[in-house]
Scaffold this motif. Sequence first.
Motif, PDB file in Angstrom:
ATOM      1  N   LYS A 155       0.688  -1.204  -0.093  1.00  0.00           N
ATOM      2  CA  LYS A 155      -0.147  -0.035   0.037  1.00  0.00           C
ATOM      3  C   LYS A 155       0.943   1.207   0.050  1.00  0.00           C
ATOM      4  O   LYS A 155       2.010   1.192   0.683  1.00  0.00           O
ATOM      5  CB  LYS A 155      -0.961  -0.027   1.088  1.00  0.00           C
ATOM      6  N   ASP A 156       0.686   1.902  -0.852  1.00  0.00           N
ATOM      7  CA  ASP A 156       1.386   3.336  -0.952  1.00  0.00           C
ATOM      8  C   ASP A 156       0.683   4.376   0.042  1.00  0.00           C
ATOM      9  O   ASP A 156      -0.638   4.649  -0.064  1.00  0.00           O
ATOM     10  CB  ASP A 156       1.183   4.010  -2.173  1.00  0.00           C
ATOM     11  N   LEU A 160       0.244  13.744  -4.082  1.00  0.00           N
ATOM     12  CA  LEU A 160       0.022  12.793  -5.298  1.00  0.00           C
ATOM     13  C   LEU A 160      -0.652  13.697  -6.258  1.00  0.00           C
ATOM     14  O   LEU A 160      -0.524  13.192  -7.641  1.00  0.00           O
ATOM     15  CB  LEU A 160      -0.518  11.478  -5.081  1.00  0.00           C
ATOM     16  N   LYS A 161      -1.748  14.406  -5.859  1.00  0.00           N
ATOM     17  CA  LYS A 161      -2.739  14.943  -6.860  1.00  0.00           C
ATOM     18  C   LYS A 161      -2.436  16.400  -6.926  1.00  0.00           C
ATOM     19  O   LYS A 161      -1.978  17.273  -6.080  1.00  0.00           O
ATOM     20  CB  LYS A 161      -4.052  14.620  -6.302  1.00  0.00           C
ATOM     21  N   THR A 162      -2.886  17.025  -8.038  1.00  0.00           N
ATOM     22  CA  THR A 162      -2.956  18.346  -8.304  1.00  0.00           C
ATOM     23  C   THR A 162      -4.192  18.851  -7.754  1.00  0.00           C
ATOM     24  O   THR A 162      -5.180  18.020  -7.116  1.00  0.00           O
ATOM     25  CB  THR A 162      -3.046  18.726  -9.826  1.00  0.00           C
ATOM     26  N   LEU A 163      -4.589  20.316  -7.415  1.00  0.00           N
ATOM     27  CA  LEU A 163      -5.787  20.903  -6.815  1.00  0.00           C
ATOM     28  C   LEU A 163      -6.799  20.191  -7.672  1.00  0.00           C
ATOM     29  O   LEU A 163      -7.945  20.101  -7.118  1.00  0.00           O
ATOM     30  CB  LEU A 163      -5.605  22.383  -6.914  1.00  0.00           C
ATOM     31  N   GLU A 164      -6.627  20.246  -9.070  1.00  0.00           N
ATOM     32  CA  GLU A 164      -7.758  19.831  -9.806  1.00  0.00           C
ATOM     33  C   GLU A 164      -8.284  18.447  -9.671  1.00  0.00           C
ATOM     34  O   GLU A 164      -9.396  18.160 -10.028  1.00  0.00           O
ATOM     35  CB  GLU A 164      -7.472  20.294 -11.366  1.00  0.00           C
ATOM     36  N   GLY A 193     -14.208  15.894  -0.938  1.00  0.00           N
ATOM     37  CA  GLY A 193     -13.920  15.609   0.395  1.00  0.00           C
ATOM     38  C   GLY A 193     -12.188  16.079   0.608  1.00  0.00           C
ATOM     39  O   GLY A 193     -11.958  16.741   1.665  1.00  0.00           O
ATOM     40  N   GLU A 194     -11.316  15.757  -0.196  1.00  0.00           N
ATOM     41  CA  GLU A 194      -9.907  16.128  -0.070  1.00  0.00           C
ATOM     42  C   GLU A 194      -9.916  17.514  -0.179  1.00  0.00           C
ATOM     43  O   GLU A 194      -9.170  18.163   0.634  1.00  0.00           O
ATOM     44  CB  GLU A 194      -9.127  15.346  -1.220  1.00  0.00           C
ATOM     45  N   TRP A 195     -10.486  18.335  -1.079  1.00  0.00           N
ATOM     46  CA  TRP A 195     -10.557  19.518  -1.288  1.00  0.00           C
ATOM     47  C   TRP A 195     -10.701  20.331   0.070  1.00  0.00           C
ATOM     48  O   TRP A 195     -10.075  21.134   0.466  1.00  0.00           O
ATOM     49  CB  TRP A 195     -11.344  20.120  -2.485  1.00  0.00           C
ATOM     50  N   GLU A 196     -11.909  19.976   0.661  1.00  0.00           N
ATOM     51  CA  GLU A 196     -12.668  20.777   1.944  1.00  0.00           C
ATOM     52  C   GLU A 196     -11.620  20.331   3.125  1.00  0.00           C
ATOM     53  O   GLU A 196     -11.284  21.347   3.937  1.00  0.00           O
ATOM     54  CB  GLU A 196     -13.767  20.264   2.174  1.00  0.00           C
ATOM     55  N   GLY A 214       3.614  23.369  -4.932  1.00  0.00           N
ATOM     56  CA  GLY A 214       4.413  21.906  -4.670  1.00  0.00           C
ATOM     57  C   GLY A 214       5.153  21.721  -3.640  1.00  0.00           C
ATOM     58  O   GLY A 214       6.014  20.823  -3.457  1.00  0.00           O
ATOM     59  N   ARG A 215       4.667  22.409  -2.684  1.00  0.00           N
ATOM     60  CA  ARG A 215       5.486  22.262  -1.194  1.00  0.00           C
ATOM     61  C   ARG A 215       4.390  21.268  -0.281  1.00  0.00           C
ATOM     62  O   ARG A 215       3.293  20.984  -0.513  1.00  0.00           O
ATOM     63  CB  ARG A 215       5.574  23.515  -0.581  1.00  0.00           C
ATOM     64  N   ASP A 216       5.072  20.901   0.613  1.00  0.00           N
ATOM     65  CA  ASP A 216       4.280  19.993   1.668  1.00  0.00           C
ATOM     66  C   ASP A 216       3.547  20.783   2.825  1.00  0.00           C
ATOM     67  O   ASP A 216       3.984  22.092   2.814  1.00  0.00           O
ATOM     68  CB  ASP A 216       5.309  19.121   2.362  1.00  0.00           C
ATOM     69  N   LEU A 217       2.768  20.128   3.361  1.00  0.00           N
ATOM     70  CA  LEU A 217       1.992  20.761   4.387  1.00  0.00           C
ATOM     71  C   LEU A 217       2.860  20.953   5.713  1.00  0.00           C
ATOM     72  O   LEU A 217       3.607  19.903   5.997  1.00  0.00           O
ATOM     73  CB  LEU A 217       0.698  19.903   4.752  1.00  0.00           C
ATOM     74  N   TYR A 218       2.497  21.787   6.464  1.00  0.00           N
ATOM     75  CA  TYR A 218       3.174  21.824   8.063  1.00  0.00           C
ATOM     76  C   TYR A 218       2.776  20.776   8.813  1.00  0.00           C
ATOM     77  O   TYR A 218       1.777  20.363   8.908  1.00  0.00           O
ATOM     78  CB  TYR A 218       3.061  23.328   8.603  1.00  0.00           C
ATOM     79  N   TRP A 219       3.639  20.603   9.970  1.00  0.00           N
ATOM     80  CA  TRP A 219       3.415  19.659  10.921  1.00  0.00           C
ATOM     81  C   TRP A 219       1.965  19.766  11.652  1.00  0.00           C
ATOM     82  O   TRP A 219       1.624  18.869  12.197  1.00  0.00           O
ATOM     83  CB  TRP A 219       4.475  19.606  11.915  1.00  0.00           C
TER      84      TRP A 219
END
Length: 162
Positions: A2-3, A10-14, A19-22, A100-105
């Motif tokens: 499992k990834d 993995l996904k672009t905003l589009e 649910g992921e967006w919200e 293209g950056r990651d989310l903060y902790w």
Amino acid sequence: MKDDTPFWRLKTLEEMTAGEWESLCDGCGRCCLVKLEDEDSGKILFTDVGCTLLDGESCRCRNYPERQGIVADCVRLTPEVVRTLTWLPPTCAYRLVREGRDLYWWHPLVSGDPETVHLAGVSVRGRVSASEEDVSLDDMVDHIVTWPMRVPSAARGSGPRS
């Protein structure tokens, strides 16, 4: 195998589901602060005045489903809008993913706790001076602040120190 790579890597905003967006919204409330535009420069200036629907304690909208019918200048974030806005705070997950950056902790999707956005000092909790209903347009300039466009020191790094 499992990834376990999070969807925002993995996904672009589009490509995100509704649910992921919200879920990208960290609940900081910064985008719900009244903003002014400098007529000469076009620069967007934040105030510490909250939208009429902003709950300063929870840092969430009091009527999210109906917000745009109630607040005429409420901006509905979409991938297209996120790509054009210059005023999204540097901590905003929509902006981070766009760049293209990651989310903060402290982001609830990372920490698993919706309170970490407040603990890290990112949210507007305790920082909203008034509701827009209580401040005249002439007095709004007295409420201009710069902190919404900064990353608080407690929000940087890998998390709270034990």
